[in-house]
Scaffold this motif. Structure first.
Motif, PDB file in Angstrom:
ATOM      1  N   VAL A  53     -47.794  40.374  87.671  1.00  0.00           N
ATOM      2  CA  VAL A  53     -46.912  40.786  86.296  1.00  0.00           C
ATOM      3  C   VAL A  53     -47.047  38.539  86.270  1.00  0.00           C
ATOM      4  O   VAL A  53     -46.698  38.123  85.192  1.00  0.00           O
ATOM      5  CB  VAL A  53     -45.584  40.957  85.893  1.00  0.00           C
ATOM      6  CG1 VAL A  53     -45.079  40.756  84.970  1.00  0.00           C
ATOM      7  CG2 VAL A  53     -46.351  42.491  85.659  1.00  0.00           C
ATOM      8  N   ILE A  54     -46.151  38.302  87.658  1.00  0.00           N
ATOM      9  CA  ILE A  54     -45.801  36.466  87.930  1.00  0.00           C
ATOM     10  C   ILE A  54     -46.728  35.860  87.582  1.00  0.00           C
ATOM     11  O   ILE A  54     -46.424  35.086  86.736  1.00  0.00           O
ATOM     12  CB  ILE A  54     -44.203  36.907  89.251  1.00  0.00           C
ATOM     13  CG1 ILE A  54     -43.417  37.410  89.308  1.00  0.00           C
ATOM     14  CG2 ILE A  54     -44.622  34.784  88.788  1.00  0.00           C
ATOM     15  CD1 ILE A  54     -42.679  36.958  87.411  1.00  0.00           C
ATOM     16  N   LYS A  55     -47.690  35.972  88.222  1.00  0.00           N
ATOM     17  CA  LYS A  55     -48.684  35.743  88.126  1.00  0.00           C
ATOM     18  C   LYS A  55     -49.269  35.230  87.481  1.00  0.00           C
ATOM     19  O   LYS A  55     -50.369  34.311  86.738  1.00  0.00           O
ATOM     20  CB  LYS A  55     -49.787  35.671  89.554  1.00  0.00           C
ATOM     21  CG  LYS A  55     -49.229  36.099  90.818  1.00  0.00           C
ATOM     22  CD  LYS A  55     -50.704  36.598  91.198  1.00  0.00           C
ATOM     23  CE  LYS A  55     -50.649  36.158  92.855  1.00  0.00           C
ATOM     24  NZ  LYS A  55     -51.170  37.156  93.616  1.00  0.00           N
ATOM     25  N   LYS A  56     -49.378  36.639  86.269  1.00  0.00           N
ATOM     26  CA  LYS A  56     -50.297  36.299  85.048  1.00  0.00           C
ATOM     27  C   LYS A  56     -49.245  35.468  83.987  1.00  0.00           C
ATOM     28  O   LYS A  56     -50.309  34.936  82.967  1.00  0.00           O
ATOM     29  CB  LYS A  56     -49.940  38.204  84.317  1.00  0.00           C
ATOM     30  CG  LYS A  56     -50.855  38.092  83.523  1.00  0.00           C
ATOM     31  CD  LYS A  56     -51.040  39.674  82.702  1.00  0.00           C
ATOM     32  CE  LYS A  56     -51.544  39.232  82.084  1.00  0.00           C
ATOM     33  NZ  LYS A  56     -51.756  40.860  80.586  1.00  0.00           N
ATOM     34  N   GLU A  61     -54.514  32.252  88.853  1.00  0.00           N
ATOM     35  CA  GLU A  61     -55.509  33.400  89.106  1.00  0.00           C
ATOM     36  C   GLU A  61     -55.894  33.294  90.414  1.00  0.00           C
ATOM     37  O   GLU A  61     -55.738  32.583  91.308  1.00  0.00           O
ATOM     38  CB  GLU A  61     -57.325  32.600  88.635  1.00  0.00           C
ATOM     39  CG  GLU A  61     -57.686  32.549  87.808  1.00  0.00           C
ATOM     40  CD  GLU A  61     -58.707  32.002  87.417  1.00  0.00           C
ATOM     41  OE1 GLU A  61     -59.587  32.098  87.981  1.00  0.00           O
ATOM     42  OE2 GLU A  61     -58.690  30.844  85.664  1.00  0.00           O
ATOM     43  N   SER A  62     -55.821  35.047  90.048  1.00  0.00           N
ATOM     44  CA  SER A  62     -55.430  35.395  91.747  1.00  0.00           C
ATOM     45  C   SER A  62     -57.103  35.159  92.866  1.00  0.00           C
ATOM     46  O   SER A  62     -57.910  35.041  92.168  1.00  0.00           O
ATOM     47  CB  SER A  62     -55.090  36.929  92.095  1.00  0.00           C
ATOM     48  OG  SER A  62     -56.375  37.623  91.471  1.00  0.00           O
ATOM     49  N   ALA A  63     -56.626  35.210  94.137  1.00  0.00           N
ATOM     50  CA  ALA A  63     -58.484  34.583  94.916  1.00  0.00           C
ATOM     51  C   ALA A  63     -58.769  36.221  94.920  1.00  0.00           C
ATOM     52  O   ALA A  63     -60.126  36.065  95.455  1.00  0.00           O
ATOM     53  CB  ALA A  63     -58.015  34.556  95.930  1.00  0.00           C
ATOM     54  N   ASP A  64     -58.729  37.573  94.599  1.00  0.00           N
ATOM     55  CA  ASP A  64     -59.785  38.120  94.682  1.00  0.00           C
ATOM     56  C   ASP A  64     -60.614  38.552  93.426  1.00  0.00           C
ATOM     57  O   ASP A  64     -61.046  39.035  93.624  1.00  0.00           O
ATOM     58  CB  ASP A  64     -58.347  39.289  94.377  1.00  0.00           C
ATOM     59  CG  ASP A  64     -57.893  39.677  95.745  1.00  0.00           C
ATOM     60  OD1 ASP A  64     -57.708  38.865  96.541  1.00  0.00           O
ATOM     61  OD2 ASP A  64     -56.739  40.144  95.791  1.00  0.00           O
TER      62      ASP A  64
END
Length: 66
Positions: A53-56, A61-64
């Protein structure tokens, strides 16, 4: 006996990577080595343990997904 209140000192520092200004209430022993949280996670993407939620919210963008 009356106690005297000390005023808190505020120290202003600059992130050495992004140039972002931030304030701290404690003196930094090595101010040239300070990084902002954003800069730390940019350098160490594998250690980014923040919730999705925080990253969004921050637009990270996540590394995955890459």
């Amino acid at each position: 006996m009356k106690k005297h209140r000390r005023e808190k000192q505020i120290f202003e520092y600059e992130c050495s990577l992004t140039g972002e200004q931030f304030k701290m209430t404690a003196r930094a022993p090595h101010p040239k080595d300070l990084l902002s949280v954003k800069a730390y996670y940019e350098l160490n993407a594998d250690k980014d343990d923040r919730p999705a939620v925080i990253k969004k919210k921050l637009g990270v963008e996540s590394a995955d997904k890459q």
